[in-house]
Motif scaffolding. Structure first.
Motif, PDB file in Angstrom:
ATOM      1  N   ALA A  56     -24.672  23.865  -0.297  1.00  0.00           N
ATOM      2  CA  ALA A  56     -23.427  24.347  -0.909  1.00  0.00           C
ATOM      3  C   ALA A  56     -22.627  25.094   0.144  1.00  0.00           C
ATOM      4  N   GLY A  57     -21.293  24.976   0.081  1.00  0.00           N
ATOM      5  CA  GLY A  57     -20.495  25.655   1.090  1.00  0.00           C
ATOM      6  C   GLY A  57     -19.046  25.807   0.709  1.00  0.00           C
ATOM      7  N   ASP A  58     -18.321  26.484   1.599  1.00  0.00           N
ATOM      8  CA  ASP A  58     -16.875  26.638   1.458  1.00  0.00           C
ATOM      9  C   ASP A  58     -16.151  25.429   2.028  1.00  0.00           C
ATOM     10  N   CYS A  59     -16.877  24.348   2.255  1.00  0.00           N
ATOM     11  CA  CYS A  59     -16.322  23.145   2.865  1.00  0.00           C
ATOM     12  C   CYS A  59     -17.077  21.951   2.301  1.00  0.00           C
ATOM     13  N   SER A  60     -16.691  20.764   2.692  1.00  0.00           N
ATOM     14  CA  SER A  60     -17.417  19.567   2.278  1.00  0.00           C
ATOM     15  C   SER A  60     -18.749  19.494   3.033  1.00  0.00           C
ATOM     16  N   VAL A  61     -19.833  19.219   2.302  1.00  0.00           N
ATOM     17  CA  VAL A  61     -21.169  19.241   2.924  1.00  0.00           C
ATOM     18  C   VAL A  61     -21.856  17.880   2.868  1.00  0.00           C
ATOM     19  N   GLN A  62     -21.129  16.818   2.492  1.00  0.00           N
ATOM     20  CA  GLN A  62     -21.757  15.506   2.348  1.00  0.00           C
ATOM     21  C   GLN A  62     -22.353  15.012   3.662  1.00  0.00           C
ATOM     22  N   LEU A  63     -21.617  15.182   4.767  1.00  0.00           N
ATOM     23  CA  LEU A  63     -22.152  14.729   6.054  1.00  0.00           C
ATOM     24  C   LEU A  63     -23.350  15.552   6.489  1.00  0.00           C
ATOM     25  N   LEU A  64     -23.307  16.855   6.226  1.00  0.00           N
ATOM     26  CA  LEU A  64     -24.463  17.693   6.555  1.00  0.00           C
ATOM     27  C   LEU A  64     -25.702  17.231   5.790  1.00  0.00           C
ATOM     28  N   ALA A  65     -25.508  16.707   4.585  1.00  0.00           N
ATOM     29  CA  ALA A  65     -26.642  16.215   3.805  1.00  0.00           C
ATOM     30  C   ALA A  65     -27.373  15.113   4.559  1.00  0.00           C
TER      31      ALA A  65
END
Length: 612
Positions: A56-65
């Motif tokens: 979860a974040g203040d930004c998009s995290v799909q790539l981090l996944a």
């Protein structure tokens, strides 16, 4: 899950820097494997559990996944990942019925962004007012994250969080460095406040250092933020993997403890047997190459001072090899190594010997050797060992080792700084064992004293560290966080014992912990850990005798214990029967003992330490 499929994917990810297409395709395949394995384990709960990680974040995290899935696979595990939509971090972490909590993660990765964490201060504020606003803003953000941490910890989640990456551009040049209200000065202040407030509750990833290394402007490319609220340039995703792996090892109990080093062309330039002491490249007398080797040794000495255990594994004659440490520019000396194995056997065989001498698992070992053939042999024969290719340029050795984040720490304890001496003392004790007539004489000759007393707040960092690091003498494989241990200290229904041990060679510090719960007149052992440095010294008998004394004093009718087998705790499979427990079930998981029975069957060679 077919093991061969997992092995093939890990092999694709074993490149020094996997490509973005590899990460994407491997993450998709690993996700499918994780789903199949999780479904299988519902009906047949065997094998390593599939890890459940929410991001979860203040930004998009799909790539981090994708990166997280691949990084966990590189560590030998499968993971299912739930990515929280942008701008829903706080809501989903705090709301008990959110999709995040419905996912039941065991670990949550939090990714803050400077744009949310450091909103503009009121326009036209005076310096005095701006400073006040700054303090209030920092405090507000710390409170925001404290609420999130509390909510996640209450659900039993481990927390990994990024430190804030500063803004890539600031108007005003050097003036902004002087102004405490500038965005990046506020980011620095907030990072410092969050580190202080986390107090062992969070495992941190230095995302700011990663961005700085890669180039802050390149990392924080604005076009990706405006296009999809992505806070970094995706081409750097492969560079993120080792940083996450370092944090993951800490929260999952996969900490690296031992650095094993070759000698010739690894700790100095040249061959000590051929070139002699004056001929090896070490120090300014041998130009830049010699200076680089000297700096490398100094770095290794600093790692040892922080608690990393050093060992030598070299094809060499031991006496000739040891002569290299007599060089006037050597920062390391023979006594800095807990094990020193020099012979002409293959390296895989000798690494097993090092692990046996130090009573450490092969998976706790990092091996450094300049010879690619030796590295290949170890990788093939001992896949549990982490092998580092440091190249041939000693000026790059430090960077190549540190790129793996093998020995990252969140904090240090007195036991860390004294670990090298503790292992040296263990070697002295082993020599005493070889000279003893029998085991009883050996143990008596160690002149061990100990105290097993209720733990206090000052013990919490070391207790939490043991929870993360201890795999062999760990009765259940459960791991308590520092906040959970802090709550246990305050809970009248719980008992937390800490055992401090010394002998005639060294003070080993806090080496064992036991958490017990009082339930309806029964004292139940919830967690019991013992450092591998002091195996075989009857410390468990000393600890248990103190537990029996407490059980008698509080009127407990029974002491109960539980043993849950893991891949690494077979050494304590027979602990409860050795301590006189009787089985409570037919599978060897639950055990009990009457505390009123005499302790005549309890052999202990440790005397009570006189407390101040």
């Amino acid at each position: 899950m077919h093991p061969a499929d997992f092995a093939r994917l890990r092999e694709r990810l074993a490149a020094p820097r996997p490509t973005l297409p590899d990460l994407s395709s491997c993450a998709a395949a690993l996700t499918s494997l994780a789903q199949l394995e999780a479904a299988r384990q519902q009906s047949e709960p065997t094998g390593a559990p599939v890890r459940r990680i929410a991001i979860a974040g203040d930004c998009s995290v799909q790539l981090l996944a994708q990166a997280v899935i691949c990084a966990v696979a590189q560590e030998g595990e499968l993971a299912q990942v739930h990515a929280v939509p942008y701008e829903e971090m706080q809501q989903q972490c705090l709301e008990p019925n959110s999709a995040l909590h419905a996912f039941r993660p065991d670990t949550v990765l939090l990714v803050p962004d400077w744009r949310t964490a450091t909103p503009p201060l009121p326009a036209g504020s005076s310096t005095q007012m701006a400073d006040k606003d700054l303090q209030e803003q920092v405090q507000e953000q710390v409170q925001r994250y404290a609420r999130i941490w509390d909510a996640l910890l209450a659900r039993g989640c481990h927390i990994i969080q990024h430190l804030l990456v500063p803004a890539p551009h600031q108007p005003g040049g050097v003036a902004q460095r002087r102004d405490p209200t500038s965005v990046n000065r506020r980011v620095d202040a907030l990072n410092a406040a969050l580190l202080q407030a986390s107090a062992g509750r969070v495992t941190w990833i230095e995302a700011d250092s990663l961005a700085t290394q890669l180039g802050l402007e390149a990392w924080s490319s604005p076009r990706f933020w405006y296009a999809g609220r992505i806070s970094f340039d995706p081409r750097f995703l492969p560079d993120y993997l080792p940083w996450f792996r370092g944090a993951w090892r800490l929260v999952s109990g996969r900490v690296k403890k031992l650095l094993v080093l070759d000698l010739d062309d690894t700790l100095w330039g040249g061959t000590i047997g051929d070139d002699g002491l004056d001929g090896i490249a070490l120090g300014p007398g041998h130009g830049g190459r010699g200076e680089a080797f000297a700096a490398w040794q100094q770095h290794l000495a600093q790692l040892a001072a922080r608690g990393v255990v050093l060992a030598v594994c070299s094809k060499n004659d031991e006496e000739i090899a040891a002569a290299g440490f007599a060089h006037p520019c050597a920062a390391l000396h023979r006594g800095d190594f807990a094990a020193f194995v020099c012979n002409w056997h293959d390296k895989a065989r000798n690494l097993r010997r090092v692990a046996a001498e130090l009573n450490l698992g092969l998976d706790a070992m990092v091996f450094v050797d300049d010879n690619p053939a030796e590295r290949a042999l170890v990788m093939q024969a001992l896949p549990e060992v982490s092998v580092v290719d440091i190249g041939t340029d000693p000026a790059q050795f430090i960077a190549r080792l540190e790129a793996g984040h093998w020995f990252d720490l969140q904090h240090t304890t007195s036991e860390d700084t004294g670990r090298t001496q503790a292992y040296a003392a263990r070697n002295q004790a082993q020599q005493a064992l070889e000279q003893s007539v029998d085991m009883a004489a050996y143990l008596a000759g160690l002149q061990m004293t100990a105290s097993a007393v209720p733990a206090g707040p000052a013990d919490l960092p070391r207790l939490a560290q043991m929870e993360l690091k201890t795999n062999q003498f760990n009765l259940t494989g459960r791991r308590f966080s520092q906040p959970q241990l802090a709550l246990a200290l305050e809970d009248p229904t719980r008992l937390v014992l800490a055992l401090h041990l010394d002998d005639r060679f060294a003070d080993h510090g806090l080496v064992s912990s036991l958490v017990a719960v009082r339930e309806q007149g029964v004292l139940r052992i919830d967690s019991w850990l013992l450092s591998c440095r002091v195996f075989g010294r009857t410390a468990e008998a000393f600890m248990f005798a103190e537990l029996v004394r407490i059980a008698r004093a509080t009127g407990a009718s029974a002491i109960q214990g539980e043993y849950i087998a893991t891949a690494r705790n077979g050494v304590v499979a027979d602990l409860y029967p050795r301590l006189g427990f009787k089985p409570s079930d037919s599978v060897g998981r639950l055990w009990h003992r009457d505390p009123t029975l005499p302790l005549d069957d309890l052999a202990c060679s440790i005397t009570h330490r006189q407390l101040p």
